[in-house]
Design a protein around this motif. Structure first.
Motif: not given
Length: 72
Positions: A2-9
């Protein structure tokens, strides 16, 4: 797993842009309602309009960042 979803800039900027646009629309509606009521306090209207202009400037800056310069 369950890796946290990161948003691009870019995604963050697009999200912020949509939030600012919604705030701008809300302020526009509030200003319009106050003007139509006939009981609008001029100082309050002036402050709301200034806030709306500041939002417009912030929106324009983000749009400039998201839109690449095209040299023709």
């Amino acid at each position: 797993m369950n890796a946290p979803m990161e948003m691009s800039e870019t995604e963050v900027l697009r999200l912020k842009l949509e939030v600012l646009r919604q705030e701008h629309r809300d302020l526009d509606g509030a200003i319009h309602a106050l003007e139509q009521s006939g009981r609008a306090d001029q100082l309050t209207l002036k402050r709301l309009k200034k806030q709306k202009l500041l939002l417009k400037d912030r929106i324009a800056r983000i749009e400039d960042i998201l839109t690449p310069d095209i040299i023709a």
